[in-house]
Design a protein around this motif. Sequence first.
Motif, PDB file in Angstrom:
ATOM      1  N   ILE A   8       0.834  -1.204   0.000  1.00  0.00           N
ATOM      2  CA  ILE A   8       0.000   0.000   0.000  1.00  0.00           C
ATOM      3  C   ILE A   8       0.868   1.252   0.000  1.00  0.00           C
ATOM      4  CG2 ILE A   8      -1.576   1.349   1.467  1.00  0.00           C
ATOM      5  CD1 ILE A   8      -2.936  -1.267   2.191  1.00  0.00           C
ATOM      6  N   GLU A   9       1.989   1.206   0.730  1.00  0.00           N
ATOM      7  CA  GLU A   9       2.862   2.372   0.818  1.00  0.00           C
ATOM      8  C   GLU A   9       3.413   2.783  -0.541  1.00  0.00           C
ATOM      9  OE1 GLU A   9       5.895   1.532   3.607  1.00  0.00           O
ATOM     10  OE2 GLU A   9       4.583   1.594   5.371  1.00  0.00           O
ATOM     11  N   THR A  10       3.507   1.846  -1.476  1.00  0.00           N
ATOM     12  CA  THR A  10       4.069   2.152  -2.789  1.00  0.00           C
ATOM     13  C   THR A  10       3.019   2.617  -3.793  1.00  0.00           C
ATOM     14  OG1 THR A  10       3.803  -0.121  -3.614  1.00  0.00           O
ATOM     15  CG2 THR A  10       5.820   0.396  -2.376  1.00  0.00           C
ATOM     16  N   MET A  11       1.742   2.575  -3.422  1.00  0.00           N
ATOM     17  CA  MET A  11       0.661   2.876  -4.373  1.00  0.00           C
ATOM     18  C   MET A  11       0.187   4.311  -4.243  1.00  0.00           C
ATOM     19  SD  MET A  11      -1.764  -0.520  -4.099  1.00  0.00           S
ATOM     20  CE  MET A  11      -1.157  -2.150  -4.530  1.00  0.00           C
ATOM     21  N   ASP A  12      -0.200   4.898  -5.381  1.00  0.00           N
ATOM     22  CA  ASP A  12      -0.881   6.180  -5.314  1.00  0.00           C
ATOM     23  C   ASP A  12      -2.359   5.936  -5.013  1.00  0.00           C
ATOM     24  OD1 ASP A  12      -2.200   5.448  -7.714  1.00  0.00           O
ATOM     25  OD2 ASP A  12      -0.665   6.414  -8.938  1.00  0.00           O
ATOM     26  N   GLU A  13      -3.106   7.007  -4.784  1.00  0.00           N
ATOM     27  CA  GLU A  13      -4.487   6.856  -4.321  1.00  0.00           C
ATOM     28  C   GLU A  13      -5.374   6.171  -5.360  1.00  0.00           C
ATOM     29  OE1 GLU A  13      -5.069   7.398  -1.255  1.00  0.00           O
ATOM     30  OE2 GLU A  13      -3.064   8.198  -0.984  1.00  0.00           O
TER      31      GLU A  13
ATOM     32  N   ARG B 249      -7.380  -1.353  -6.465  1.00  0.00           N
ATOM     33  CA  ARG B 249      -7.097  -2.633  -5.809  1.00  0.00           C
ATOM     34  C   ARG B 249      -8.062  -2.897  -4.655  1.00  0.00           C
ATOM     35  NH1 ARG B 249      -5.365  -6.876  -6.610  1.00  0.00           N
ATOM     36  NH2 ARG B 249      -3.735  -7.197  -5.040  1.00  0.00           N
ATOM     37  N   ALA B 250      -8.419  -1.831  -3.930  1.00  0.00           N
ATOM     38  CA  ALA B 250      -9.329  -1.997  -2.791  1.00  0.00           C
ATOM     39  C   ALA B 250     -10.703  -2.476  -3.236  1.00  0.00           C
ATOM     40  CB  ALA B 250      -9.456  -0.685  -2.023  1.00  0.00           C
ATOM     41  N   ALA B 251     -11.084  -2.139  -4.445  1.00  0.00           N
ATOM     42  CA  ALA B 251     -12.380  -2.589  -4.954  1.00  0.00           C
ATOM     43  C   ALA B 251     -12.385  -4.083  -5.254  1.00  0.00           C
ATOM     44  CB  ALA B 251     -12.744  -1.803  -6.219  1.00  0.00           C
ATOM     45  N   GLU B 252     -11.205  -4.705  -5.364  1.00  0.00           N
ATOM     46  CA  GLU B 252     -11.109  -6.116  -5.725  1.00  0.00           C
ATOM     47  C   GLU B 252     -10.732  -7.008  -4.544  1.00  0.00           C
ATOM     48  OE1 GLU B 252      -7.980  -5.911  -8.507  1.00  0.00           O
ATOM     49  OE2 GLU B 252      -9.164  -4.976 -10.119  1.00  0.00           O
ATOM     50  N   VAL B 253      -9.889  -6.487  -3.651  1.00  0.00           N
ATOM     51  CA  VAL B 253      -9.288  -7.306  -2.601  1.00  0.00           C
ATOM     52  C   VAL B 253     -10.163  -7.313  -1.356  1.00  0.00           C
ATOM     53  CG1 VAL B 253      -7.284  -7.514  -1.077  1.00  0.00           C
ATOM     54  CG2 VAL B 253      -6.963  -6.919  -3.473  1.00  0.00           C
TER      55      VAL B 253
ATOM     56  N   ALA C 110     -13.289   5.743  -2.118  1.00  0.00           N
ATOM     57  CA  ALA C 110     -13.013   6.250  -3.457  1.00  0.00           C
ATOM     58  C   ALA C 110     -13.481   5.290  -4.534  1.00  0.00           C
ATOM     59  CB  ALA C 110     -11.514   6.520  -3.615  1.00  0.00           C
ATOM     60  N   SER C 111     -13.554   4.007  -4.178  1.00  0.00           N
ATOM     61  CA  SER C 111     -14.048   3.022  -5.142  1.00  0.00           C
ATOM     62  C   SER C 111     -15.572   2.987  -5.198  1.00  0.00           C
ATOM     63  CB  SER C 111     -13.517   1.630  -4.792  1.00  0.00           C
ATOM     64  OG  SER C 111     -14.112   1.149  -3.583  1.00  0.00           O
ATOM     65  N   GLY C 112     -16.223   3.843  -4.418  1.00  0.00           N
ATOM     66  CA  GLY C 112     -17.681   3.939  -4.449  1.00  0.00           C
ATOM     67  C   GLY C 112     -18.386   3.220  -3.323  1.00  0.00           C
ATOM     68  N   ALA C 113     -17.635   2.661  -2.371  1.00  0.00           N
ATOM     69  CA  ALA C 113     -18.248   1.880  -1.297  1.00  0.00           C
ATOM     70  C   ALA C 113     -18.724   2.785  -0.166  1.00  0.00           C
ATOM     71  CB  ALA C 113     -17.250   0.849  -0.753  1.00  0.00           C
ATOM     72  N   VAL C 114     -19.781   2.329   0.502  1.00  0.00           N
ATOM     73  CA  VAL C 114     -20.225   2.917   1.773  1.00  0.00           C
ATOM     74  C   VAL C 114     -19.655   2.018   2.856  1.00  0.00           C
ATOM     75  CG1 VAL C 114     -22.195   3.574   3.204  1.00  0.00           C
ATOM     76  CG2 VAL C 114     -22.306   3.825   0.717  1.00  0.00           C
ATOM     77  N   VAL C 115     -18.719   2.540   3.652  1.00  0.00           N
ATOM     78  CA  VAL C 115     -17.846   1.710   4.469  1.00  0.00           C
ATOM     79  C   VAL C 115     -18.228   1.781   5.943  1.00  0.00           C
ATOM     80  CG1 VAL C 115     -15.453   1.253   5.138  1.00  0.00           C
ATOM     81  CG2 VAL C 115     -15.969   2.095   2.839  1.00  0.00           C
ATOM     82  N   ALA C 116     -18.369   0.603   6.553  1.00  0.00           N
ATOM     83  CA  ALA C 116     -18.416   0.481   8.010  1.00  0.00           C
ATOM     84  C   ALA C 116     -17.083  -0.105   8.440  1.00  0.00           C
ATOM     85  CB  ALA C 116     -19.565  -0.417   8.450  1.00  0.00           C
TER      86      ALA C 116
END
Length: 845
Positions: free
Chosen positions: A536-541, A547-551, A571-577
């Motif tokens: 994650i530290e190497t990735m831009d937003e 990736r967060a939308a898949e993993v 940012a991927s469109g999720a409503v997060v709890a």
Amino acid sequence: MTDRCEPNAVLAGLDEAEAARRLALHGPNEIPSPGGRSALGVVAEVLREPMFLMLLAAAGLYLIVGDPIEGAVLSLFAGLSVGLVIVQEIRGERALDALRDLSAPTARVRRGGRDRVLPAREVVPGDLLVLAEGDRIAADAVLRDASGLVVDESLLTGESVPVRKSPEPRAAFCDERPGGDDRPEVWASTLVVGGRGWADVARTGAATSVGAIGLSLAAIDETATGLQAAIAGIVRVFAIFGGLASAALVLLVGLQDGDWIAGLLAGLALAMAMLPEEFPMALAIFVTLGARRLAVERVLTRRPAIIETLGAITVLAVDKTGTLTENRMRLALIGDGADEVDWDDARQPSLQPSLARLLAAARRASRRDGPDPIDAALRRAAPDEADGERVADWGVTPDLLAMTRVWRDPAGRLSAAAKGAPEAIFDLCRLPLEERERRGREAADLAARGLRLLAVAEADDLPAAPADPRDVAFRFLGWVGFADPLRASVPAAVARARAAGVRVVMITGDMPATALAVAAAAGLSTAAGCLTGPEIETMDEATLAGRAAEVSVFARIMPAEKLRVVRALQASGAVVAMTGDGVNDAPALEAAHVGIAVGPRATDVAKEASDIVLLDEDFGAIVSGVRLGRRIFDNLRKVMIYIAAIHVPIAGVALIPVVLGHPPLILPLHVALIEMVIDPICSIAFESEPEEEGVMERPPRPLAEPFVGLGHLAWGLAQGLGVLVACLVVEAFARRDGHAADEVRTLVFIALTAGNLALVQVDAALGSAIVRAFTRVNGVSWAITLLTAGVLAGVILTPGLADLFGFARVAAGPALGAILAGVVAPILFDLAKFVPALRRRPRPV
């Protein structure tokens, strides 16, 4: 002057009897605050309600025209209306009081030599506070013993830099300005951000520094400000339109007939009919009692307004330990690469010297009295040897994921023991690349078994106490592996969440192999592999959001990295709890749409940053909260549609006949009678509606979708218009057939009541009410229906009451016709639910 004991030389604390005496003497450790409304406050607010004032105005007009009986009856209705609202409001206040009790802060104190957790309000002067990272300090106190205690006092000083504390075993509390390093005083409501300590309480409650300025940090947000504003806007529109229409009606009747009293009564009836005062009442009661229902499920809502968001959650981001697993860590494996033993606490197998040394080092790198389950597991497994004097102690930090402790034995020799993440211990041992890779393969193989793996190292004969653990030349000893059983309820709960369109992702600090093994057992998707903190530290937003939308599995995640994960999911469109329990989890909890502090282990800071607090560490409780949130949302939407619908025929019947030159059909007395039916329907029948079938088999609603939009209002207004047309048709036919004015009013009132009760059944079901009548029955709703029918029949058939309301007995045929006419429109709207295009309630526009 506070009643303080002398400092506790052996840090044993007060005994319970003395603590009880001091609690009675000094009172609770709490700051006086307005809290909830009193019963008198509720009454005062209700007495200012427009509906009550209009009822009083109508009663006064009846008294002016010399009709004291009708005036008295209207006054009685005013009293009943007020009483009903007061009962519901007090019911809601009691629910909020119960939530306050559940959310009250706690403190860990030592009494009689034993640590215990109790409500912070029970802390007394002389108590011995046990302080740890993440705690809100419960009272002003003086530090008696500590290990690296650092406190954030910005609440009192405004300085953002935490201050270092130094213990003074016998110093008195010095009431000076907070702030500054190396002082022994700690202050109520400040935050422990590092280390641990024991402090002797000097002042509690209003006597503390924070009490002097009247702060209260543990209040529940009782209001749903956004929702209340929206509802208030709707009521305001109805009120303005109703006021203008009422004024016009008064002028019309007064100028047309010269009877200004009749005009005022007709205008008041129209105003009362058009004012949807049930909107804010229903909102307040549903949200408050909904929060209470969630509390019964061990899910505490710190902001009841968050109920609106529960049904929109699309991603549940949860911790592994304690949420998906039982947080009952036990030692399962000891190995050094050459030898390996499966450990069992019950039989405690004998160990070769190298493994025995490894286990002893792991224990010496653990805290003896801390709550950490891994430390507790090592204490159970290893013999309680005399380790000597602890010289230095370093906890886990973001840049070094290892715990290190330095000891001095009776002969004066210094040694160190460390345990932690494999890569951190590799660094401390300065392993060459080849050995690092070999040990890394060993770790991956062991982690693939689902074990929580820690590496262990030690160093002997240190020349001096080190200033930093990186200054020590450690020797790698091997591994200790821990098993934390998956909660039995988790796979089924994950399946329920998936069926409801909610993706569950796991965030853990464990190694990827361990995380993937646990995720697979829990039923999470592992097809996309695992995303780690270093990656994650190497990735831009943008890349991270993709990736967060898949993993669904995030491993080796530091608490500070959780915030990036949450924002990437959003940012991927999720409503997060998001779940969390530590100080460093607070930013992620705050950023999530729904922040969830998990269980008793949650720090006060995590609770303050969260919207919901799970009273038990159980993932199933989160899913139950989503289910109940959807039920509450559904029922609140149903009642809003019903309120919009029922006011249309009431207002129309009050207005249209008068405009057409007919005698008024509805006067304030009749509106008051109808309100006696509508209010309990709103506050009791709809609130008690069970969840809809398939509530957890439909996708989450869009977050931007409000409780009631224009589409829902239009649906309700169309229903009400249908009932109004039926009432006007009944009036027209009754006049055509030569019925007297009282008989016409009676038939119209029967049609209106029948339509009202039919709307209750239609709007209470998302599907067909006709089908539901044969499959599932809401006893409360039908009880209100039967009671209403009985009251109406009694009013019509009792001579005195019939004269009072202007009713008359009518033949069975016309009465049955009026009933059928009243239910026609609701039935047609119910049948419209079978039309594919209308099967779902209209979306708001």
